[in-house]
Design a protein around this motif. Structure first.
Motif, PDB file in Angstrom:
ATOM      1  N   THR A 110       6.764  -0.352  37.558  1.00 26.17           N
ATOM      2  CA  THR A 110       5.950  -1.752  37.558  1.00 26.17           C
ATOM      3  C   THR A 110       5.577  -2.349  36.295  1.00 26.17           C
ATOM      4  O   THR A 110       6.093  -4.006  36.914  1.00 26.17           O
ATOM      5  CB  THR A 110       4.141  -1.542  37.433  1.00 26.17           C
ATOM      6  N   ARG A 111       6.244  -1.646  34.956  1.00 24.82           N
ATOM      7  CA  ARG A 111       7.095  -2.173  34.276  1.00 24.82           C
ATOM      8  C   ARG A 111       8.049  -2.925  34.801  1.00 24.82           C
ATOM      9  O   ARG A 111       8.418  -4.358  34.567  1.00 24.82           O
ATOM     10  CB  ARG A 111       6.666  -1.673  32.622  1.00 24.82           C
ATOM     11  N   LYS A 112       8.966  -1.762  35.522  1.00 29.50           N
ATOM     12  CA  LYS A 112      10.202  -2.850  35.606  1.00 29.50           C
ATOM     13  C   LYS A 112      10.069  -3.501  36.089  1.00 29.50           C
ATOM     14  O   LYS A 112      11.215  -4.499  36.773  1.00 29.50           O
ATOM     15  CB  LYS A 112      11.049  -1.290  35.687  1.00 29.50           C
ATOM     16  N   ASP A 113       9.682  -3.695  37.362  1.00 25.76           N
ATOM     17  CA  ASP A 113       9.657  -4.430  38.303  1.00 25.76           C
ATOM     18  C   ASP A 113       9.124  -6.110  37.732  1.00 25.76           C
ATOM     19  O   ASP A 113       9.324  -6.774  38.092  1.00 25.76           O
ATOM     20  CB  ASP A 113       8.208  -4.377  40.023  1.00 25.76           C
ATOM     21  N   GLY A 114       8.105  -5.970  37.175  1.00 21.45           N
ATOM     22  CA  GLY A 114       7.691  -6.942  36.123  1.00 21.45           C
ATOM     23  C   GLY A 114       8.438  -7.265  35.567  1.00 21.45           C
ATOM     24  O   GLY A 114       8.717  -9.130  35.130  1.00 21.45           O
ATOM     25  N   LEU A 115       9.826  -6.659  34.650  1.00 19.77           N
ATOM     26  CA  LEU A 115      10.703  -7.255  34.189  1.00 19.77           C
ATOM     27  C   LEU A 115      12.051  -8.291  34.910  1.00 19.77           C
ATOM     28  O   LEU A 115      12.716  -8.567  34.844  1.00 19.77           O
ATOM     29  CB  LEU A 115      11.499  -5.897  33.030  1.00 19.77           C
ATOM     30  N   SER A 116      11.864  -7.430  35.618  1.00 22.65           N
ATOM     31  CA  SER A 116      13.551  -8.149  36.712  1.00 22.65           C
ATOM     32  C   SER A 116      12.534  -9.238  36.974  1.00 22.65           C
ATOM     33  O   SER A 116      13.600  -9.741  36.988  1.00 22.65           O
ATOM     34  CB  SER A 116      13.759  -6.683  37.258  1.00 22.65           C
ATOM     35  N   ARG A 117      11.404  -9.461  37.993  1.00 21.50           N
ATOM     36  CA  ARG A 117      11.285 -10.471  38.420  1.00 21.50           C
ATOM     37  C   ARG A 117      11.100 -11.872  36.975  1.00 21.50           C
ATOM     38  O   ARG A 117      11.451 -13.145  37.701  1.00 21.50           O
ATOM     39  CB  ARG A 117      10.099 -11.010  38.851  1.00 21.50           C
ATOM     40  N   SER A 118      10.366 -11.476  36.404  1.00 18.41           N
ATOM     41  CA  SER A 118      10.533 -12.486  34.933  1.00 18.41           C
ATOM     42  C   SER A 118      12.468 -12.955  34.787  1.00 18.41           C
ATOM     43  O   SER A 118      12.362 -13.873  34.198  1.00 18.41           O
ATOM     44  CB  SER A 118      10.015 -12.299  33.620  1.00 18.41           C
ATOM     45  N   TYR A 154      12.952 -15.405  37.279  1.00 16.17           N
ATOM     46  CA  TYR A 154      12.591 -16.813  36.663  1.00 16.17           C
ATOM     47  C   TYR A 154      14.011 -17.722  35.802  1.00 16.17           C
ATOM     48  O   TYR A 154      13.283 -18.401  35.525  1.00 16.17           O
ATOM     49  CB  TYR A 154      11.332 -16.273  36.899  1.00 16.17           C
TER      50      TYR A 154
END
Length: 136
Positions: free
Chosen positions: A123-131, A134
């Motif tokens: 979840t953290r990894k996905d959040g970092l890649s999305r940010s 952006y």
């Protein structure tokens, strides 16, 4: 000084040079006077049989594993959501309330934390890649 005959037999100096292991002219393939130490490879030999270890006896007398009931599971999950790292007193009271051992409660919490760790990391990894995407 007189020695008993059994002491003479076991004394390596009393053996002829050819019978002493490691001496010149000795046959190292000849069987040694000492018994081989017990190891897993020869543990089936009745000559070297030892009584079962204390851990083996304890494991045999240990009660069978029992499955956690749905009611216990729901209380454990609720407790985990509130406090994923319960202290000693919290584990004791939880175990008493659920009819479990404190150790089984501790193991359940350890297993739960371990099971949720990869999901949290993903979840953290996905959040970092999305940010990061952006920021373009």
């Amino acid at each position: 000084p007189s020695q008993s005959s059994s002491a003479k037999m076991l004394d390596p100096e009393a053996l002829p040079a050819t019978a002493r292991p490691g001496s010149p002219g000795s046959d190292d393939s000849a069987p040694s006077l000492r018994a081989a130490p017990s190891s897993p490879s020869n543990s089936n030999s009745s000559e070297f049989a030892e009584p079962p270890s204390e851990a083996a006896v304890e494991a045999a007398s240990r009660p069978k594993r029992c499955k956690i009931s749905r009611a216990q599971l729901s209380v454990l999950i609720e407790s985990f959501d509130q406090e994923p790292l319960p202290n000693f007193d919290q584990r004791q009271s939880l175990a008493q309330r659920l009819g479990m051992t404190p150790r089984s409660v501790q193991i359940w919490f350890q297993n739960r934390r371990q099971r949720l760790k990869p999901a949290a990391a993903q979840t953290r990894k996905d959040g970092l890649s999305r940010s990061a995407s952006y920021g373009d």
